[in-house]
Design a protein around this motif. Structure first.
Motif, PDB file in Angstrom:
ATOM      1  N   LEU A 131       0.828  -1.212   0.000  1.00  0.00           N
ATOM      2  CA  LEU A 131       0.000   0.000   0.000  1.00  0.00           C
ATOM      3  C   LEU A 131       0.857   1.255   0.000  1.00  0.00           C
ATOM      4  N   ASP A 132       0.353   2.304  -0.619  1.00  0.00           N
ATOM      5  CA  ASP A 132       1.020   3.602  -0.564  1.00  0.00           C
ATOM      6  C   ASP A 132       0.990   4.115   0.883  1.00  0.00           C
ATOM      7  N   PRO A 133       2.055   4.776   1.328  1.00  0.00           N
ATOM      8  CA  PRO A 133       2.052   5.310   2.703  1.00  0.00           C
ATOM      9  C   PRO A 133       0.928   6.316   2.963  1.00  0.00           C
ATOM     10  N   SER A 134       0.385   6.904   1.921  1.00  0.00           N
ATOM     11  CA  SER A 134      -0.713   7.852   2.133  1.00  0.00           C
ATOM     12  C   SER A 134      -2.081   7.179   2.036  1.00  0.00           C
TER      13      SER A 134
ATOM     14  N   GLY B  57      -2.230  17.998   0.245  1.00  0.00           N
ATOM     15  CA  GLY B  57      -1.912  16.623   0.657  1.00  0.00           C
ATOM     16  C   GLY B  57      -2.099  15.548  -0.391  1.00  0.00           C
TER      17      GLY B  57
ATOM     18  N   ILE C 295       4.404   0.303   1.224  1.00  0.00           N
ATOM     19  CA  ILE C 295       4.648  -0.429   2.457  1.00  0.00           C
ATOM     20  C   ILE C 295       3.980  -1.787   2.297  1.00  0.00           C
TER      21      ILE C 295
ATOM     22  N   PHE D  35       3.481  13.842  -2.933  1.00  0.00           N
ATOM     23  CA  PHE D  35       4.383  13.469  -1.851  1.00  0.00           C
ATOM     24  C   PHE D  35       5.832  13.637  -2.291  1.00  0.00           C
TER      25      PHE D  35
ATOM     26  N   GLY E  10      -6.940   7.601  14.065  1.00  0.00           N
ATOM     27  CA  GLY E  10      -7.586   7.441  12.771  1.00  0.00           C
ATOM     28  C   GLY E  10      -9.099   7.308  12.844  1.00  0.00           C
TER      29      GLY E  10
ATOM     30  N   ILE F   6      -6.314   4.214   5.018  1.00  0.00           N
ATOM     31  CA  ILE F   6      -6.391   3.306   6.165  1.00  0.00           C
ATOM     32  C   ILE F   6      -5.369   3.685   7.248  1.00  0.00           C
ATOM     33  N   PHE F   7      -4.203   4.163   6.845  1.00  0.00           N
ATOM     34  CA  PHE F   7      -3.159   4.487   7.823  1.00  0.00           C
ATOM     35  C   PHE F   7      -3.459   5.768   8.607  1.00  0.00           C
ATOM     36  N   HIS F   8      -4.296   6.618   8.037  1.00  0.00           N
ATOM     37  CA  HIS F   8      -4.469   7.956   8.598  1.00  0.00           C
ATOM     38  C   HIS F   8      -5.853   8.185   9.200  1.00  0.00           C
ATOM     39  N   TYR F   9      -6.884   7.682   8.531  1.00  0.00           N
ATOM     40  CA  TYR F   9      -8.230   8.083   8.942  1.00  0.00           C
ATOM     41  C   TYR F   9      -9.125   6.920   9.353  1.00  0.00           C
TER      42      TYR F   9
ATOM     43  N   TYR G 210     -11.642  10.113  12.675  1.00  0.00           N
ATOM     44  CA  TYR G 210     -11.839  10.824  11.412  1.00  0.00           C
ATOM     45  C   TYR G 210     -12.805  10.069  10.511  1.00  0.00           C
TER      46      TYR G 210
ATOM     47  N   TYR H 116      10.313   7.454  -1.153  1.00  0.00           N
ATOM     48  CA  TYR H 116       8.874   7.302  -0.895  1.00  0.00           C
ATOM     49  C   TYR H 116       8.349   6.154  -1.740  1.00  0.00           C
TER      50      TYR H 116
ATOM     51  N   GLY I 193      -3.999   9.970  -0.073  1.00  0.00           N
ATOM     52  CA  GLY I 193      -4.138  11.405   0.185  1.00  0.00           C
ATOM     53  C   GLY I 193      -4.281  11.763   1.646  1.00  0.00           C
ATOM     54  N   PHE I 194      -3.792  12.958   2.003  1.00  0.00           N
ATOM     55  CA  PHE I 194      -3.844  13.438   3.384  1.00  0.00           C
ATOM     56  C   PHE I 194      -5.036  14.338   3.654  1.00  0.00           C
ATOM     57  N   HIS I 195      -5.919  14.481   2.697  1.00  0.00           N
ATOM     58  CA  HIS I 195      -7.127  15.241   2.964  1.00  0.00           C
ATOM     59  C   HIS I 195      -8.064  14.344   3.771  1.00  0.00           C
TER      60      HIS I 195
END
Ligand SMILES: Cc1ncc(COP(=O)(O)O)c(C=O)c1O
Ligand SMILES: Cc1ncc(COP(=O)(O)O)c(C=O)c1O
Lengths: 354, 354
Positions: A59-62, B29, B57, B32, B198, A65-68, B201, B54, A150-152
């Motif tokens: 998976l992409d680091p953005s 965002g 993962i 990257f 997470g 799942i990793f953030h939200y 959100y 970048y 995405g980080f949005h």
């Protein structure tokens, strides 16, 4: 016309791990079968599922799942009977609940054919992984998460749906001791408690660790307003037997609508066990423990089946439950397990053969 | 003695993507930088961080991030001044809050050196990625998630900490319209609302989608009991100007302790703007909108900086805010941004040079 199951591409493993598994000594959910089902959601559509060797996901680091925390799951079991026939228990209810969770977490619903035919094809292939030892089963974990980038802080545009399988033994070993929680909460009114969403579980870990330090296995959650009402446990709904009446809390947007819970209510009705679905105050349970009218307390869930509670703690004091000869818990557990393993008639039509 | 920064192994990319980026037209965002910092937690210890290109993962499908939502993050920015000097804003506060979030989610804390030296080494390497266009900055996303395996609902035994960088423009474009929520909730008393976890959100996405269908950009969350008090927005704390007084809700276990929020309170004190930190009822805001004493409402956060709210909706009715000449929002925004970009003195010692 081709069914979806016929379209599923199956890539078989070249190195089965099954010989390394001791099926007579299984823990819960820590060994995984040879294959998994993977299905991608992109551009507004589910692609055809694939079955492939169990292995890492990239998976992409953005990925959101990793953030939200956009993730949901289900928990089911496949049971093998004496004739090596394979059974599921009310699987359509898991599919329905999966989509209820998906809606609340702003994730795409999964069509019934993807869920059911995916499940049946995968389990058909992994039949040898279903334990036949008493108390063991093949735990089934369908799950979906946000793979879009995405980080949005907004819903992802891509998702992954997977099914993985883990031959498993009992969820609890030994007597279960629970703590009635007075400070932390599992869910809010208008929140996500009724969904099997990942974040609901992570939020329970810290309070459960604090309880574990005091010697309890699980926390019994109460409402977040005044911690006045008994709601449910980490992965189980809760039943309380007061005199001869079995009581459980009504489901709400804070409580998971458990399939074991509703099955127990239906079996009880047939068995002429009096049930009540109503709010239960902590106060009445403590009082009943003191005056002897509290006969039983147990948790109910797919993983834990029916797990009798031996002791509950509240405000620094422990209350032991009596050990009954012919408890509701053991009677109901026998009934439900007999249906699940095809050892008895299924008057409800819950068993689903594969 | 070697510092941690000296031990960080740096593997540089062979193919920088920087030439493909239009730094004058950045969204928030979604692009990257070339490198990321990765650090693994295993067997009770953090390993030495690595900086690498970048890229994806790889995780086991049973990694607990997919199932139980154990994930936390931070949001920071790096600013470039006219002399190409690079600045952070109160970064130690982000580190402290990261560890507060970690504790609540039963995750390991990250030592200050790993966070700060990791950050500085990575940003030093990626200096060219910091936009100098007005209103743009390098958004910094430190995050941690459970990589440990298993379907048992309990904390993982392994974690990954990463820092990724995204050159970013404004979070909102145009006038912001918000809806005061009356049905759904963001967090519970005794829950995880104060943590940047997470799951907090994802739980907001569905109610925010419903609000978006009615034309609103954001939801203003209220308490889950009676939806009586104004708490915060999706990724911003909320300020209300009543007459000449700036009011914001006190932080609690339901509300994120925003760094922009507390900076605004401190700047206001210096600027002789009267502030109150107290509970704000929806009722008083509606009343103030009607009698003209509601002068301003704005959101405050790292991503959104200070975002004036043009309209709020409540119970089917929209309330427009006046357009003021010399608003608190614009005054305070200028003050904070001038400190961040090193265009003015920093009497508070908030700026942190790299
Ligand atoms: C929070 C919670 N409550 C109750 C249950 C029991 O539900 P079921 O009987 O459908 O497994 C579970 C487990 O699935 C759960 O996660
Ligand atoms: C829920 C929430 N509230 C408030 C904020 C603002 O906090 P800060 O000013 O530290 O960025 C954020 C964003 O970080 C947030 O996610």
């Amino acid at each position: 016309m081709e069914t979806l199951a016929q379209q599923i591409n199956i890539e078989k493993t070249k190195h089965s791990k099954i010989d390394q598994v001791d099926f007579d000594d299984l823990s819960f959910g820590s060994i995984f079968s040879d294959h998994m089902l993977v299905c991608d959601y992109k551009n507004g559509n589910w692609e055809t599922p694939k079955i492939m060797p169990y292995g890492p996901i990239s998976l992409d680091p953005s990925a959101k799942i990793f953030h939200y925390g956009q993730s949901i799951f289900e928990g089911m079991k496949a049971y093998k009977d004496a004739d090596e026939q394979v059974w599921l228990f009310r699987p359509h209810d898991n599919h329905r609940r999966f989509n209820i969770s998906a809606e609340r977490m702003a994730m795409p619903e999964i069509p019934q054919a993807y869920f059911m035919e995916g499940l049946e094809t995968l389990i058909g292939l992994e039949k040898a992984w279903i334990p036949s030892t008493d108390g063991s089963a093949l735990y089934i974990r369908p799950f979906m998460f946000a793979s879009g980038k995405g980080f949005h802080a907004s819903p992802a545009d891509a998702y992954k749906f997977l099914i993985c399988l883990a031959p498993s033994g009992a969820y609890f070993s030994g007597k279960v001791k629970v703590l009635i929680e007075e400070k932390y909460s599992r869910s809010a009114d208008g929140g996500t408690g009724f969904a099997k969403a990942g974040g609901n579980y992570a939020g329970q870990f810290y309070p459960t660790q604090l309880a574990a330090k005091k010697g309890y296995h699980q926390v019994i959650w109460t409402d977040d307003h005044k911690h006045e009402f008994i709601e449910e446990a980490g992965a189980m709904n809760i039943f309380v037997r007061l005199g001869d009446t079995l009581v459980t809390a009504p489901t709400s947007d804070r409580i998971l609508d458990g399939i074991t819970r509703k099955s127990i209510l239906q079996i009880s009705e047939r068995e002429n066990i009096k049930t009540e679905v109503r709010k239960i105050t902590v106060g009445e349970v403590v009082e009943a423990a003191q005056d002897g009218s509290l006969k039983e307390m147990f948790g109910a869930g797919t993983a834990a089946v029916i797990s009798p509670i031996a002791t509950f703690g509240y405000r620094g004091k422990d209350y032991d439950l009596p050990e009954l000869e012919n408890s509701y818990a053991s009677r109901l557990k026998k009934r439900i397990v007999d249906i699940q393993y095809n050892r008895a008639e299924d008057p409800f039509g819950w068993r689903y053969g594969i």
